[in-house]
Write a protein that holds these residues in place. Sequence first.
Motif, PDB file in Angstrom:
ATOM      1  N   VAL A 101     -40.353 -24.696 -16.751  1.00 28.14           N
ATOM      2  CA  VAL A 101     -41.764 -24.286 -16.799  1.00 28.14           C
ATOM      3  C   VAL A 101     -42.380 -24.672 -18.144  1.00 28.14           C
ATOM      4  N   ALA A 102     -41.628 -24.425 -19.245  1.00 27.70           N
ATOM      5  CA  ALA A 102     -42.151 -24.756 -20.569  1.00 27.70           C
ATOM      6  C   ALA A 102     -42.348 -26.263 -20.708  1.00 27.70           C
ATOM      7  N   LEU A 103     -41.394 -27.030 -20.185  1.00 26.56           N
ATOM      8  CA  LEU A 103     -41.502 -28.481 -20.271  1.00 26.56           C
ATOM      9  C   LEU A 103     -42.687 -28.991 -19.455  1.00 26.56           C
ATOM     10  N   GLU A 104     -42.874 -28.426 -18.282  1.00 23.96           N
ATOM     11  CA  GLU A 104     -44.012 -28.828 -17.455  1.00 23.96           C
ATOM     12  C   GLU A 104     -45.330 -28.519 -18.166  1.00 23.96           C
ATOM     13  N   TYR A 105     -45.396 -27.351 -18.799  1.00 25.99           N
ATOM     14  CA  TYR A 105     -46.608 -26.970 -19.540  1.00 25.99           C
ATOM     15  C   TYR A 105     -46.842 -27.944 -20.693  1.00 25.99           C
ATOM     16  N   ASP A 106     -45.769 -28.248 -21.445  1.00 23.96           N
ATOM     17  CA  ASP A 106     -45.907 -29.169 -22.577  1.00 23.96           C
ATOM     18  C   ASP A 106     -46.315 -30.563 -22.111  1.00 23.96           C
ATOM     19  N   MET A 107     -45.765 -30.997 -20.976  1.00 25.64           N
ATOM     20  CA  MET A 107     -46.118 -32.315 -20.454  1.00 25.64           C
ATOM     21  C   MET A 107     -47.596 -32.363 -20.079  1.00 25.64           C
ATOM     22  N   LYS A 108     -48.080 -31.319 -19.431  1.00 25.62           N
ATOM     23  CA  LYS A 108     -49.505 -31.286 -19.072  1.00 25.62           C
ATOM     24  C   LYS A 108     -50.371 -31.326 -20.317  1.00 25.62           C
ATOM     25  N   ARG A 109     -49.962 -30.539 -21.292  1.00 24.33           N
ATOM     26  CA  ARG A 109     -50.742 -30.470 -22.530  1.00 24.33           C
ATOM     27  C   ARG A 109     -50.752 -31.816 -23.240  1.00 24.33           C
ATOM     28  N   LEU A 110     -49.571 -32.473 -23.306  1.00 20.56           N
ATOM     29  CA  LEU A 110     -49.523 -33.789 -23.950  1.00 20.56           C
ATOM     30  C   LEU A 110     -50.314 -34.817 -23.150  1.00 20.56           C
ATOM     31  N   SER A 111     -50.187 -34.737 -21.833  1.00 19.26           N
ATOM     32  CA  SER A 111     -50.935 -35.674 -20.994  1.00 19.26           C
ATOM     33  C   SER A 111     -52.430 -35.511 -21.220  1.00 19.26           C
ATOM     34  N   GLU A 112     -52.896 -34.280 -21.254  1.00 18.91           N
ATOM     35  CA  GLU A 112     -54.315 -34.027 -21.488  1.00 18.91           C
ATOM     36  C   GLU A 112     -54.732 -34.503 -22.871  1.00 18.91           C
ATOM     37  N   LYS A 113     -53.840 -34.310 -23.844  1.00 22.67           N
ATOM     38  CA  LYS A 113     -54.164 -34.726 -25.215  1.00 22.67           C
ATOM     39  C   LYS A 113     -54.310 -36.234 -25.292  1.00 22.67           C
ATOM     40  N   PHE A 114     -53.354 -36.949 -24.636  1.00 28.54           N
ATOM     41  CA  PHE A 114     -53.441 -38.411 -24.673  1.00 28.54           C
ATOM     42  C   PHE A 114     -54.632 -38.915 -23.883  1.00 28.54           C
ATOM     43  N   GLN A 115     -54.963 -38.266 -22.784  1.00 34.62           N
ATOM     44  CA  GLN A 115     -56.127 -38.691 -22.011  1.00 34.62           C
ATOM     45  C   GLN A 115     -57.392 -38.449 -22.804  1.00 34.62           C
ATOM     46  N   ASP A 116     -57.464 -37.294 -23.460  1.00 36.76           N
ATOM     47  CA  ASP A 116     -58.647 -36.996 -24.276  1.00 36.76           C
ATOM     48  C   ASP A 116     -58.747 -37.964 -25.440  1.00 36.76           C
ATOM     49  N   SER A 117     -57.612 -38.251 -26.058  1.00 38.90           N
ATOM     50  CA  SER A 117     -57.675 -39.140 -27.224  1.00 38.90           C
ATOM     51  C   SER A 117     -58.006 -40.558 -26.785  1.00 38.90           C
ATOM     52  N   GLU A 118     -57.531 -40.979 -25.593  1.00 44.63           N
ATOM     53  CA  GLU A 118     -57.894 -42.311 -25.108  1.00 44.63           C
ATOM     54  C   GLU A 118     -59.395 -42.394 -24.855  1.00 44.63           C
ATOM     55  N   VAL A 119     -59.903 -41.333 -24.227  1.00 47.89           N
ATOM     56  CA  VAL A 119     -61.337 -41.339 -23.925  1.00 47.89           C
ATOM     57  C   VAL A 119     -62.146 -41.264 -25.209  1.00 47.89           C
ATOM     58  N   SER A 120     -61.782 -40.308 -26.075  1.00 50.10           N
ATOM     59  CA  SER A 120     -62.582 -40.162 -27.292  1.00 50.10           C
ATOM     60  C   SER A 120     -62.336 -41.322 -28.245  1.00 50.10           C
ATOM     61  N   GLY A 121     -61.052 -41.772 -28.314  1.00 47.45           N
ATOM     62  CA  GLY A 121     -60.758 -42.929 -29.167  1.00 47.45           C
ATOM     63  C   GLY A 121     -61.417 -44.171 -28.605  1.00 47.45           C
ATOM     64  N   GLY A 122     -61.389 -44.285 -27.300  1.00 45.56           N
ATOM     65  CA  GLY A 122     -62.037 -45.428 -26.662  1.00 45.56           C
ATOM     66  C   GLY A 122     -63.528 -45.399 -26.888  1.00 45.56           C
ATOM     67  N   GLU A 123     -64.120 -44.202 -26.821  1.00 49.04           N
ATOM     68  CA  GLU A 123     -65.557 -44.084 -27.049  1.00 49.04           C
ATOM     69  C   GLU A 123     -65.884 -44.378 -28.503  1.00 49.04           C
ATOM     70  N   LYS A 124     -65.013 -43.960 -29.404  1.00 51.14           N
ATOM     71  CA  LYS A 124     -65.274 -44.224 -30.816  1.00 51.14           C
ATOM     72  C   LYS A 124     -65.235 -45.716 -31.110  1.00 51.14           C
ATOM     73  N   CYS A 125     -64.230 -46.331 -30.516  1.00 52.03           N
ATOM     74  CA  CYS A 125     -63.981 -47.736 -30.859  1.00 52.03           C
ATOM     75  C   CYS A 125     -64.809 -48.725 -30.032  1.00 52.03           C
ATOM     76  N   VAL A 126     -65.575 -48.234 -29.063  1.00 55.46           N
ATOM     77  CA  VAL A 126     -66.376 -49.127 -28.240  1.00 55.46           C
ATOM     78  C   VAL A 126     -67.412 -49.857 -29.105  1.00 55.46           C
ATOM     79  N   ASP A 127     -68.007 -49.133 -29.999  1.00 56.65           N
ATOM     80  CA  ASP A 127     -69.027 -49.759 -30.849  1.00 56.65           C
ATOM     81  C   ASP A 127     -68.415 -50.837 -31.734  1.00 56.65           C
ATOM     82  N   VAL A 128     -67.265 -50.553 -32.324  1.00 55.11           N
ATOM     83  CA  VAL A 128     -66.619 -51.528 -33.212  1.00 55.11           C
ATOM     84  C   VAL A 128     -66.207 -52.746 -32.406  1.00 55.11           C
ATOM     85  N   ARG A 129     -65.743 -52.532 -31.193  1.00 59.46           N
ATOM     86  CA  ARG A 129     -65.316 -53.627 -30.325  1.00 59.46           C
ATOM     87  C   ARG A 129     -66.535 -54.513 -29.955  1.00 59.46           C
TER      88      ARG A 129
END
Length: 160
Positions: A101-129
């Motif tokens: 259960v703890a591993l599943e929770y951590d995986m969801k949290r990490l997955s959400e973190k990476f998805q958020d960072s991809e979206v926000s990082g992608g949005e940040k870097c769109v202008d530079v690109r």
Amino acid sequence: MGNRSSTPSSEEEGSSSGMYLTPELQGKINTDFEEKIIQTQWNSYRKGHIERYQQREAQNAQRHHELQQKQQQLNQQAKLVHDELDRMVDGAKSKLSDIEVALEYDMKRLSEKFQDSEVSGGEKCVDVRAELSRCYNTLDSGECQVFAKKLEKCVTEALA
């Protein structure tokens, strides 16, 4: 006397007095006596044999009882060991479920973190690109190195 076998013979009448037995009666008495001795010995042997048999039976019954008690003790010990093993297995299963259960929770949290960072990082870097793309389309590639480094820095920060 009235018994023929106990009457004195004619030879013995003059020399001694008393009672004499005929050889048939004497033989019967001897045979009866020998049979009595044999019967007594046989009864003694039978009695000893029966006593030894009863002793063996009593010893066998005692050993059987001791073995049953020993078996009951071993069964009780085995039950205690099996119960302890069952408790250990249940504990291990419980810990495994908790970790799962703890591993599943951590995986969801990490997955959400990476998805958020991809979206926000992608949005940040769109202008530079976009700036780098415009530079490559209009200017010489040597002059666009500033935009390429800027894009690399943006992506590295987004992933971190």
